[in-house]
Motif scaffolding. Sequence first.
Motif, short mmCIF file in Angstrom:
data_model
loop_
_atom_site.label_atom_id
_atom_site.label_comp_id
_atom_site.label_asym_id
_atom_site.label_seq_id
_atom_site.Cartn_x
_atom_site.Cartn_y
_atom_site.Cartn_z
N ALA A 148 8.64 3.54 1.30
CA ALA A 148 8.07 2.26 1.71
C ALA A 148 9.15 1.27 2.13
N LYS A 199 0.83 -1.21 0.00
CA LYS A 199 0.00 0.00 0.00
C LYS A 199 0.87 1.26 0.00
N GLU A 200 1.94 1.24 0.81
CA GLU A 200 2.81 2.41 0.88
C GLU A 200 3.69 2.54 -0.36
N HIS A 201 3.91 1.42 -1.06
CA HIS A 201 4.75 1.45 -2.25
C HIS A 201 4.09 2.25 -3.36
N LYS A 206 10.41 2.28 5.63
CA LYS A 206 9.44 1.94 6.67
C LYS A 206 9.38 0.43 6.90
#
Length: 237
Positions: free
Chosen positions: A43, A34-36, A46
């Motif tokens: 991402a 999702k963060e990518h 993290k």
Amino acid sequence: MTSPPKSILHFLRWFCREDYIDEIEGDLTEIFKKEHEISPRLAKWKFALKAIRYFRPEFIKPLKNYQPSSFSMYKNYLKIGWRNLLKKKGYSFINIFGLALGMACCLLIFLYVNYERSFDNYHAKGDRIYRLIHGSKDEAHSRYWVWNNAPIGPALHDNFPEIDKVLQFSGRSDILLTYGENSFQEEGVFFMDSMVFDVFSWKLLKGNPKTALAKPFSIVLTESTAKKYFGSEDPIG
């Protein structure tokens, strides 16, 4: 590519317990995807930080194949070794004596070399200080002296640009020094150039090393000699 960094995954699988790894890896991978989509570089950072946060005792695998030292096993080794020593006394003496002699020789060699290398190693410019000697040699014997003729110093300084400073000094014994009613026959007195403290790193308890021997009839005393002549008085001047 939306897969997490392989190096971090390998590290996570290496330390994480098997009953936690599937759940933790699945959650971290889902969050990473999702963060990518927002920021691929952020991402990865993290994902690495979150994986490192699980490096805690409750998630780390227990140590495998760890066997505490057995006292009885070592005790048995000592008994067998002691019995062999008593059974073969001559052979044991030769081995122990040889080992002790070798260790003693190594220790003496180390102490000798360390002693020889310890001279004057407190001088800051020790690697640039050289001593000139002269002497004579014939078929019977060889003789060498540290003291040289006075013109040698200026001649070396004028003819060899590599030489920065030339310091000349000479030693005398049985020099009579007096102060008031005190008079002593001193040994180990040296006459030196004024630049002696530019070459050697002797520290003065009192006085300025740049001007200590700048004027004629100046003297530098050791602490014990100063107390012998002046007692508790200030010897400066």
